[in-house]
Enzyme design. Structure first.
Site, PDB file in Angstrom:
ATOM      1  CB  SER A 151     -13.630 131.623 -64.308  1.00  0.00           C
ATOM      2  OG  SER A 151     -14.263 132.068 -65.350  1.00  0.00           O
ATOM      3  CG  HIS A 203     -19.880 123.940 -74.377  1.00  0.00           C
ATOM      4  ND1 HIS A 203     -20.999 123.722 -74.596  1.00  0.00           N
ATOM      5  CD2 HIS A 203     -20.169 125.347 -73.944  1.00  0.00           C
ATOM      6  CE1 HIS A 203     -22.489 124.260 -74.750  1.00  0.00           C
ATOM      7  NE2 HIS A 203     -21.161 125.765 -74.275  1.00  0.00           N
ATOM      8  CG  ASP A 260     -18.204 132.648 -76.077  1.00  0.00           C
ATOM      9  OD1 ASP A 260     -17.646 131.589 -76.988  1.00  0.00           O
ATOM     10  OD2 ASP A 260     -18.806 133.396 -76.587  1.00  0.00           O
TER      11      ASP A 260
END
Length: 319
Positions: A266, A179, A123
């Site tokens: 990040s 992921h 996301d």
């Protein structure tokens, strides 16, 4: 409004195609340290090295977010940033960092099934560039992107020159697990030590070199559909640790968890070899218009251009 406060950050919401204004966590501090005003430049000149290069502030702040008392901040944070708690895999958290590194219910995100398509790894807010040319200045907000400096490796830089690059920025309000974007075999992670500057657009607009000064971790992923791809996690202010949860040299499936960031903002950078992926048009066009695209993990990133994996035949990069 104080003169040193920065202009608002706008982005395109992929689900609605609307241009929205981001509510930035820590906007005042970011403006103070990274703004363009004279006061900000003087203040930032003295304070930034202490906060970013010596990392004591990020380590201390990260420690405080792991304390049991920090859980009192969770409910106000969810309310302020309108985070959907129904997506959480669990309802109770031991600390703010436990909430920050939360897992989501599998039903809350769907991974695009087409094996010829890569999915978004997290996301976040995305910038997408169809080709990097290291022989000429590659501009992000008017600044040259130095691929060799970012990768800390000349052979890597030559190999991925003119390939596609995707930057995913994860704000503190986002789900912070990342992921695998396609099926592939990941290498052992290679850490590059560095500072912990902010990767917010307010900071990058002033100093793009933050991306190759910050701490980062590089993983090489071998994929039949996409060839060799570099998956780079970049640490930032208040990020205590970049955690890897995958098993190296073992086949990973698209959508499998690769790791997560502890508290803080990040970003993730994906680098593809030339002519291996056709990035989705909306991501590329929004980037050309000067906007990040907010989207969820599992949505389409782009389509493989050819399926021959020649990665194993390449020379092993050495610094």
């Amino acid at each position: 409004m104080l003169a040193f406060l920065c202009m608002p950050i706008q982005y395109v919401d992929r689900s609605t195609h609307r241009i929205l204004t981001e509510e930035v966590y820590g906007h005042f501090a970011l403006s103070l340290l990274y703004g363009d005003g004279l006061f900000s430049r003087i203040f930032g000149f003295f304070l930034l090295p202490l906060l970013a290069r010596f990392q004591w502030f990020s380590l201390l702040y990260g420690y405080l977010q792991k304390r049991p008392k920090s859980k009192d901040n969770i409910a106000p944070f969810i309310a302020q940033y309108k985070i959907d708690a129904s997506e959480f895999a669990k309802a109770d958290f031991d600390s703010f960092n436990d909430f920050f590194t939360r897992k989501l219910k599998p039903s809350s995100r769907s991974v695009i099934e087409d094996p010829s398509r890569a999915c978004l790894p997290a996301d976040g807010r995305y910038l997408a560039y169809s080709a990097i040319d290291t022989s000429l200045p590659f501009l992000i907000k008017g600044q040259p992107f130095l691929l060799e400096a970012f990768l800390h490796n000349r052979v890597y830089a030559r190999r991925f020159e003119r390939g596609a690059m995707v930057i995913a920025r994860l704000a503190p309000v986002d789900y912070h697990r990342f992921h695998f974007p396609f099926d592939g075999v990941p290498s052992k992670p290679k850490a590059i030590d560095g500072a912990l500057y902010s990767v917010n657009p307010i900071a990058l607009a002033r100093r793009l070199s933050i991306l190759w000064h910050n701490k980062r971790v590089i993983t090489e992923i071998e994929s039949e559909a996409f060839g060799t791809v570099l998956f780079v996690e970049v640490g930032a202010t208040c990020v205590g640790t970049i955690h890897q949860t995958y098993t190296a040299d073992t086949q990973a499936a698209k959508g499998d968890e690769k790791g997560y960031f502890s508290f803080g903002g990040s970003c993730i950078v994906l680098l593809f070899e030339k002519d291996r992926i056709e990035l989705d048009a909306d991501l590329v066009e929004n980037t050309k218009r000067g906007f990040e695209t907010y989207a969820h993990f599992g949505q389409s990133l782009g389509k493989a251009k050819r399926a021959t994996n020649r990665a194993s035949k390449q020379t092993n990069p050495q610094s």
